[in-house]
Design an enzyme around this catalytic site. Structure first.
Site, PDB file in Angstrom:
ATOM      1  N   GLY A 125      -7.821   1.960  -2.629  1.00  0.00           N
ATOM      2  CA  GLY A 125      -8.462   2.780  -1.609  1.00  0.00           C
ATOM      3  C   GLY A 125      -9.353   3.863  -2.172  1.00  0.00           C
ATOM      4  O   GLY A 125     -10.284   4.328  -1.506  1.00  0.00           O
ATOM      5  N   ASN A 126      -9.119   4.266  -3.453  1.00  0.00           N
ATOM      6  CA  ASN A 126      -9.947   5.320  -4.041  1.00  0.00           C
ATOM      7  C   ASN A 126     -11.363   4.841  -4.328  1.00  0.00           C
ATOM      8  O   ASN A 126     -12.231   5.625  -4.682  1.00  0.00           O
ATOM      9  CB  ASN A 126      -9.309   5.869  -5.318  1.00  0.00           C
ATOM     10  CG  ASN A 126      -9.170   4.819  -6.404  1.00  0.00           C
ATOM     11  OD1 ASN A 126      -8.791   3.689  -6.146  1.00  0.00           O
ATOM     12  ND2 ASN A 126      -9.445   5.199  -7.628  1.00  0.00           N
ATOM     13  N   LYS A 173       4.492  -0.450   5.598  1.00  0.00           N
ATOM     14  CA  LYS A 173       3.161  -0.268   5.015  1.00  0.00           C
ATOM     15  C   LYS A 173       2.499   0.999   5.541  1.00  0.00           C
ATOM     16  O   LYS A 173       2.286   1.147   6.741  1.00  0.00           O
ATOM     17  CB  LYS A 173       2.281  -1.480   5.341  1.00  0.00           C
ATOM     18  CG  LYS A 173       0.899  -1.436   4.708  1.00  0.00           C
ATOM     19  CD  LYS A 173       0.975  -1.609   3.220  1.00  0.00           C
ATOM     20  CE  LYS A 173      -0.420  -1.735   2.608  1.00  0.00           C
ATOM     21  NZ  LYS A 173      -0.352  -1.844   1.147  1.00  0.00           N
ATOM     22  N   LYS A 212      -2.887  -5.589   0.182  1.00  0.00           N
ATOM     23  CA  LYS A 212      -4.157  -6.086  -0.369  1.00  0.00           C
ATOM     24  C   LYS A 212      -3.989  -6.677  -1.769  1.00  0.00           C
ATOM     25  O   LYS A 212      -4.735  -7.580  -2.148  1.00  0.00           O
ATOM     26  CB  LYS A 212      -5.212  -4.982  -0.341  1.00  0.00           C
ATOM     27  CG  LYS A 212      -4.857  -3.703  -1.067  1.00  0.00           C
ATOM     28  CD  LYS A 212      -5.395  -3.628  -2.473  1.00  0.00           C
ATOM     29  CE  LYS A 212      -5.030  -2.317  -3.124  1.00  0.00           C
ATOM     30  NZ  LYS A 212      -5.238  -2.340  -4.588  1.00  0.00           N
ATOM     31  N   LYS A 257       1.516  -4.162  -6.887  1.00  0.00           N
ATOM     32  CA  LYS A 257       0.541  -4.501  -7.923  1.00  0.00           C
ATOM     33  C   LYS A 257       1.192  -5.343  -9.016  1.00  0.00           C
ATOM     34  O   LYS A 257       0.637  -6.357  -9.456  1.00  0.00           O
ATOM     35  CB  LYS A 257      -0.063  -3.221  -8.522  1.00  0.00           C
ATOM     36  CG  LYS A 257      -0.890  -2.402  -7.558  1.00  0.00           C
ATOM     37  CD  LYS A 257      -1.361  -1.107  -8.216  1.00  0.00           C
ATOM     38  CE  LYS A 257      -2.282  -0.306  -7.303  1.00  0.00           C
ATOM     39  NZ  LYS A 257      -1.661   0.041  -6.009  1.00  0.00           N
TER      40      LYS A 257
END
Length: 301
Positions: free
Chosen positions: A9-10, A122, A202, A264
């Site tokens: 998101g960054n 989430k 994601k 991740k």
């Protein structure tokens, strides 16, 4: 060589869980475009995926009476894919390259029996104070949890991705020489070709896409330099190069928090075990250094 780059998101929101101004978003996404075009110049065929937590939360908050959550995910795919496509082509032109980028609104099949529909976890949207979260829970019937990174944030179901409907189309476009932006925000969750109120992780969606189209490598870029053991503790230790079997052992020991590094790490494990050649986890803006092994965590079979 085919590479899937999963942007955190960054890449769009420099202010953490808040969506910045249009100018802020443009500046942030240009940094991501540098990483992407660097990889193109190294000879990779590149597919880009991205997070959308702050953005989909903002849409859901402001126009929740007009859009369901799956519609909001689709809207962010268009919004953020548009910004990325412009930035990627602009960076390519700046370097004298002829590159075309295309954003694909991507549908991802999920299972109606997924436990996530009974246990939302989430995080989406901005962080609120406890009083604000209590009031929004009353008014909108939303579920909130404390975010370890600060404040209270809305939580929604996050079912596991099962299959990517547009996978064949995406692969065809990649093979035709395009830079493709797909599975934005994990993709739009659907069951029997109908959208559902959920958000897909994601990183897991990027992994599924990478394995589905036969990508060689997967790179996850966020706001961390490495995968760490004992993160945040005095004996914190960065992992620089690790085999998938070692990483799975650490994962099974509970080393990686579910709401942060856990997805991740699970994504890169699943990618390698699914036939991927190599995976990387590191900081946005450091893709070249990641590939060269100067920084970040490299995961091998």
């Amino acid at each position: 060589m085919m590479l899937v780059i999963a942007l955190g998101g960054n890449a769009f929101a420099k202010t953490g869980s808040r969506v910045g101004s249009p100018k802020d978003q443009l500046e942030a996404v240009r940094e991501a475009a540098v990483d992407i075009i660097n990889m193109v110049q190294l000879g990779y065929r590149v597919i880009v995926t991205h997070g959308n937590g702050p953005q989909v939360g903002l849409i859901a908050e402001r126009i929740s009476d007009s859009l369901s959550l799956d519609m909001a995910v689709a809207a962010t795919e268009g919004w953020m894919g548009y910004l990325l496509a412009n930035a990627i082509e602009g960076e390519a032109k700046r370097r004298g390259l002829d590159a075309r980028a295309a954003a694909i609104v991507t549908r991802v099949m999920v299972n109606s029996n997924d436990e996530a529909f009974r246990n939302p976890t989430k995080f989406i949207g901005p962080a609120y104070s406890e009083a604000e979260a209590v009031e929004l829970s009353r008014v909108k019937d939303w579920v909130f949890r404390r975010d370890p990174r600060g404040g209270w944030r809305r939580v929604v179901p996050s079912p596991r991705p099962v299959s990517i409907i547009e996978a064949d189309v995406i692969k065809q476009l990649i093979n035709n020489g395009n830079i493709i932006i797909a599975v934005g925000g994990g993709g739009v969750p659907v069951i029997n070709h109908e959208g559902v109120e959920a958000v897909i992780d994601k990183d897991l969606a990027a992994q599924l896409l990478a394995n589905s189209i036969g990508a060689d490598e997967l790179m996850i870029l966020s706001d961390v330099d490495y995968v760490y053991l004992n993160y945040g503790k005095p004996n914190q230790e960065p992992l620089t190069s690790v085999s998938v079997s070692e990483l799975r052992r650490y994962y099974n020991e509970g080393q990686f928090p579910e709401g942060n590094m856990g997805p991740k790490v699970e994504a890169v494990i699943r990618f390698i075990e699914g036939g991927g050649r190599r995976a990387y986890i590191g900081r946005l803006g450091k893709a070249i250094e990641l590939i060269k092994g100067i920084t970040g965590t490299v995961i091998s079979p």
